[in-house]
Scaffold this motif. Structure first.
Motif, PDB file in Angstrom:
ATOM      1  N   CYS A   1      24.979  55.373  32.806  1.00  0.00           N
ATOM      2  CA  CYS A   1      23.989  55.624  33.864  1.00  0.00           C
ATOM      3  C   CYS A   1      24.308  54.826  35.126  1.00  0.00           C
TER       4      CYS A   1
ATOM      5  N   GLU B   1      26.412  56.769  37.910  1.00  0.00           N
ATOM      6  CA  GLU B   1      25.259  57.095  38.758  1.00  0.00           C
ATOM      7  C   GLU B   1      24.426  58.260  38.227  1.00  0.00           C
TER       8      GLU B   1
ATOM      9  N   HIS C   1      21.332  58.748  37.784  1.00  0.00           N
ATOM     10  CA  HIS C   1      20.067  58.128  38.176  1.00  0.00           C
ATOM     11  C   HIS C   1      18.856  58.759  37.490  1.00  0.00           C
ATOM     12  N   THR C   2      18.905  60.048  37.226  1.00  0.00           N
ATOM     13  CA  THR C   2      17.724  60.707  36.649  1.00  0.00           C
ATOM     14  C   THR C   2      17.434  60.237  35.231  1.00  0.00           C
TER      15      THR C   2
ATOM     16  N   HIS D   1      18.405  57.004  34.170  1.00  0.00           N
ATOM     17  CA  HIS D   1      18.473  55.540  34.140  1.00  0.00           C
ATOM     18  C   HIS D   1      17.199  54.910  33.589  1.00  0.00           C
TER      19      HIS D   1
ATOM     20  N   ARG E   1      13.985  49.117  40.555  1.00  0.00           N
ATOM     21  CA  ARG E   1      14.874  50.103  41.177  1.00  0.00           C
ATOM     22  C   ARG E   1      14.139  51.411  41.496  1.00  0.00           C
ATOM     23  N   GLU E   2      13.037  51.637  40.795  1.00  0.00           N
ATOM     24  CA  GLU E   2      12.216  52.838  40.956  1.00  0.00           C
ATOM     25  C   GLU E   2      12.978  54.134  40.664  1.00  0.00           C
ATOM     26  N   THR E   3      13.961  54.044  39.785  1.00  0.00           N
ATOM     27  CA  THR E   3      14.681  55.273  39.431  1.00  0.00           C
ATOM     28  C   THR E   3      13.800  56.217  38.615  1.00  0.00           C
ATOM     29  N   TYR E   4      12.670  55.714  38.100  1.00  0.00           N
ATOM     30  CA  TYR E   4      11.744  56.600  37.392  1.00  0.00           C
ATOM     31  C   TYR E   4      11.232  57.696  38.314  1.00  0.00           C
TER      32      TYR E   4
ATOM     33  N   LEU F   1      13.015  59.508  40.051  1.00  0.00           N
ATOM     34  CA  LEU F   1      13.998  60.589  39.982  1.00  0.00           C
ATOM     35  C   LEU F   1      13.973  61.308  38.642  1.00  0.00           C
TER      36      LEU F   1
END
Length: 198
Positions: free
Chosen positions: A132, A136, A138-139, A141, A171-174, A176
């Motif tokens: 991840c 990358e 990201h969706t 992660h 990171r706030e990837t949630y 995505l």
């Protein structure tokens, strides 16, 4: 959605519609119906179609088998769930496609975690967490970070769970990966904090 897909005679669209219909049934807890839909898709996504992307972000055969594994696990058909998870991993490894690898191996890790095989789950989620980051994806992660944190907590390694999950939240990837990934992060963090307090 399914009727429209059939009316335009578009195989990728029809497969996507049926996969999403399975997701709806799965989300409502109608696992048997989801299993029926996804099993019919695995039968079709064989041969040459198993190695085609059909416009998807990953290989549909991996998507379908991974989610089929989750549903089978929910109904207690553990042997079949493991077969689908391992087939999903094999397809993703064949193509060395990062997003597909993350999906396939997540199915394996979820089974290991659910079956109380914490060390095996950690090994799996550490590897796909690396994918991840490095590739990358990201969706996925946040979901993988949450599952890695939950795996650490399952064997009492709470102090390792907290930074992994907190970093994913920061990171706030949630954002995505869908709202459900945020739920898993919060669940994993609360589990780790509870363990540290005991």
């Amino acid at each position: 959605e399914l009727d429209v897909a059939k009316s335009v005679d578009d195989l990728p669209l029809e497969i996507a519609a049926r996969f999403n219909l399975g997701l709806l049934h799965h989300g409502f807890g109608d696992f048997d119906k989801a299993i029926d839909i996804w099993q019919s898709l695995t039968a079709e996504l064989a041969g040459d179609l198993e190695s085609q992307r059909l416009g998807w972000p990953g290989y549909p055969a991996v998507f379908v088998r991974s989610f089929l594994s989750y549903a089978l696990n929910e109904t207690g058909d553990f042997a079949a769930a493991e077969v689908e998870a391992e087939r999903s991993c094999a397809i993703s490894e064949k193509h060395r496609h990062p997003y597909s690898q993350v999906l396939g191996y997540t199915a394996r890790g979820v089974l290991s975690l659910g079956w109380g095989r914490g060390d095996a789950a950690i090994e799996t989620f550490q590897e796909i967490f690396r994918i991840c980051i490095d590739d990358e994806v990201h969706t996925m992660h946040a979901f993988v970070a949450a599952r890695l944190g939950m795996s650490y907590s399952s064997v009492g390694r709470f102090e390792e769970a907290v930074p992994v999950v907190e970093d994913a939240l920061n990171r706030e990837t949630y954002r995505l990966g869908g709202k459900y990934t945020w739920f898993y992060l919060l669940y994993a963090l609360s589990e780790a904090y509870t363990g540290l307090d005991d």
